[in-house]
Design a protein around this motif. Structure first.
Motif, PDB file in Angstrom:
ATOM      1  N   ALA A  89      70.355  13.073  33.008  1.00 47.10           N
ATOM      2  CA  ALA A  89      70.679  14.233  33.648  1.00 47.10           C
ATOM      3  C   ALA A  89      71.002  15.716  33.320  1.00 47.10           C
ATOM      4  O   ALA A  89      71.542  16.006  32.244  1.00 47.10           O
ATOM      5  CB  ALA A  89      72.112  13.703  34.398  1.00 47.10           C
ATOM      6  N   VAL A 119      70.222   3.299  36.552  1.00 46.73           N
ATOM      7  CA  VAL A 119      68.946   3.424  35.527  1.00 46.73           C
ATOM      8  C   VAL A 119      68.356   2.251  35.234  1.00 46.73           C
ATOM      9  O   VAL A 119      68.887   1.292  34.375  1.00 46.73           O
ATOM     10  CB  VAL A 119      69.645   4.167  34.252  1.00 46.73           C
ATOM     11  CG1 VAL A 119      68.353   4.512  33.600  1.00 46.73           C
ATOM     12  CG2 VAL A 119      70.431   5.279  34.392  1.00 46.73           C
ATOM     13  N   HIS A 173      81.761   2.651  30.585  1.00 45.26           N
ATOM     14  CA  HIS A 173      81.878   4.070  29.897  1.00 45.26           C
ATOM     15  C   HIS A 173      83.089   4.296  29.287  1.00 45.26           C
ATOM     16  O   HIS A 173      83.268   5.104  28.598  1.00 45.26           O
ATOM     17  CB  HIS A 173      81.799   4.974  31.015  1.00 45.26           C
ATOM     18  CG  HIS A 173      80.239   5.252  31.659  1.00 45.26           C
ATOM     19  ND1 HIS A 173      79.231   5.887  30.850  1.00 45.26           N
ATOM     20  CD2 HIS A 173      79.657   4.631  32.685  1.00 45.26           C
ATOM     21  CE1 HIS A 173      78.128   5.734  31.543  1.00 45.26           C
ATOM     22  NE2 HIS A 173      78.469   5.061  32.748  1.00 45.26           N
ATOM     23  N   CYS A 223      83.726   2.402  36.517  1.00 39.48           N
ATOM     24  CA  CYS A 223      82.940   2.995  35.371  1.00 39.48           C
ATOM     25  C   CYS A 223      83.525   2.589  34.174  1.00 39.48           C
ATOM     26  O   CYS A 223      82.835   2.387  33.260  1.00 39.48           O
ATOM     27  CB  CYS A 223      82.987   4.273  35.849  1.00 39.48           C
ATOM     28  SG  CYS A 223      82.912   4.737  37.261  1.00 39.48           S
ATOM     29  N   VAL A 265      76.189   9.210  25.687  1.00 45.24           N
ATOM     30  CA  VAL A 265      76.428   9.606  27.078  1.00 45.24           C
ATOM     31  C   VAL A 265      78.229   9.886  26.969  1.00 45.24           C
ATOM     32  O   VAL A 265      78.722   9.149  26.529  1.00 45.24           O
ATOM     33  CB  VAL A 265      76.307   8.507  28.098  1.00 45.24           C
ATOM     34  CG1 VAL A 265      77.012   9.232  29.472  1.00 45.24           C
ATOM     35  CG2 VAL A 265      75.061   8.058  28.456  1.00 45.24           C
TER      36      VAL A 265
END
Ligand code: HEC
Ligand code: HEC
Length: 225
Positions: A68, A82, A48, A44, A58
């Protein structure tokens, strides 16, 4: 060293956020947080960031999301991705190349020949999941054992043992039939040592394995049956 510490806390917070969002409270042990950090870094952090806040809008560590609003949403997003964005679908290997649904189920999808995996991320550690995929025969849990039986008429049946007592045995066969036999009506009855599950050592590359394990870890069986 500082970055390392930071990551640990980010994933700990991320897990805590997930658990806060979930109806069923869980307490993560330090080893689970550690597993989570490793996965986060491997799968991730590239997008991220190590702090979980590199994607605009996010902030995974602080529960700031664009879409979410529940734990189920998070699981769904990690699973399906997504569409139209860089966020990948982590269930792709599970449902596609790995063909796991041929033998396993998650949320009523798939087969019941093998054990249901909807809660596997809550009951197994990452290292155990990896071993299941690489060496399915290394350890077969008692509740997952396969039996082979031969009836007095000479019919051989192999399936996953669901239940047994002194007199009877219940199993589920490869056609997903629930079968029950009186032990007195059987000529042979024995456990099968080998798992029908293939090893994925040569079938999946390291990236695909890591995706798959991330997906399995996210299956904590909370909500959305
Ligand atoms: C290749 C890049 C990439 C990777 C790898 C990636 N993500 Fe994402 N992720 C994104 C992007 C871009 C978005 C924002 C999508 C959007 O615009 O809604 C996103 C969105 C999300 C969201 C939804 C947040 C919200 O706003 O609702 C979650 C949760 C998430 N990612 C978790 C993860 C986790 C956990 C991993 C690792 C297992 C991961 N992502 C790996 C790019 C990535
Ligand atoms: C041909 C059928 C078959 C396929 C395909 C298969 N499995 Fe399995 N799997 C089983 C059976 C049967 C068991 C229970 C016996 C054992 O542990 O090997 C099992 C066990 C497992 C376990 C251990 C469960 C536990 O309680 O610890 C995991 C995790 C698992 N499988 C994941 C997967 C994943 C992920 C895939 C796809 C990449 C997959 N399996 C593909 C049949 C299969």
């Amino acid at each position: 060293m500082r970055a390392f510490k930071l990551c640990t806390s980010v994933f700990a917070v991320f897990l805590a956020t997930i658990n806060t969002l979930s109806a069923k409270q869980q307490t993560d042990t330090p080893s689970e947080v550690n597993d989570g950090r490793q996965l986060f870094i491997a799968n991730c952090a590239v997008c991220h960031g190590p702090d979980g806040d590199s994607v605009p809008g996010v902030d995974l560590g602080h529960g700031k999301f664009k879409r979410a609003s529940s734990y189920d949403d998070l699981v769904e997003i990690i699973s399906a991705g997504v569409p139209g964005t860089a966020m990948p679908a982590f269930s792709k290997v599970f449902e596609g190349k790995g063909e796991c649904l041929n033998c396993h189920s998650v949320k009523n999808k798939g087969s019941r020949l093998g054990p249901d995996l909807a809660e596997i991320g809550a009951v197994r550690r990452m290292i155990e999941l990896e071993r299941s995929l690489l060496e399915p025969n290394a350890e077969i849990l008692l509740q997952n054992r396969m039996v082979r039986l031969v009836t007095r008429d000479g019919i051989t049946i192999t399936g996953r043992l669901l239940n047994q007592d002194t007199f009877s045995v219940q199993l589920i066969d490869s056609k997903e039939r629930l079968l029950s036999f009186q032990k007195s009506s059987l000529k042979e009855y024995a456990f099968v040592d080998k798992s029908p599950m293939p090893t994925y050592r040569d079938k999946l590359n390291p990236g695909e394995l890591a995706d798959l394990v991330s997906y399995l870890v996210s299956l904590k069986g909370i909500g959305g049956q």
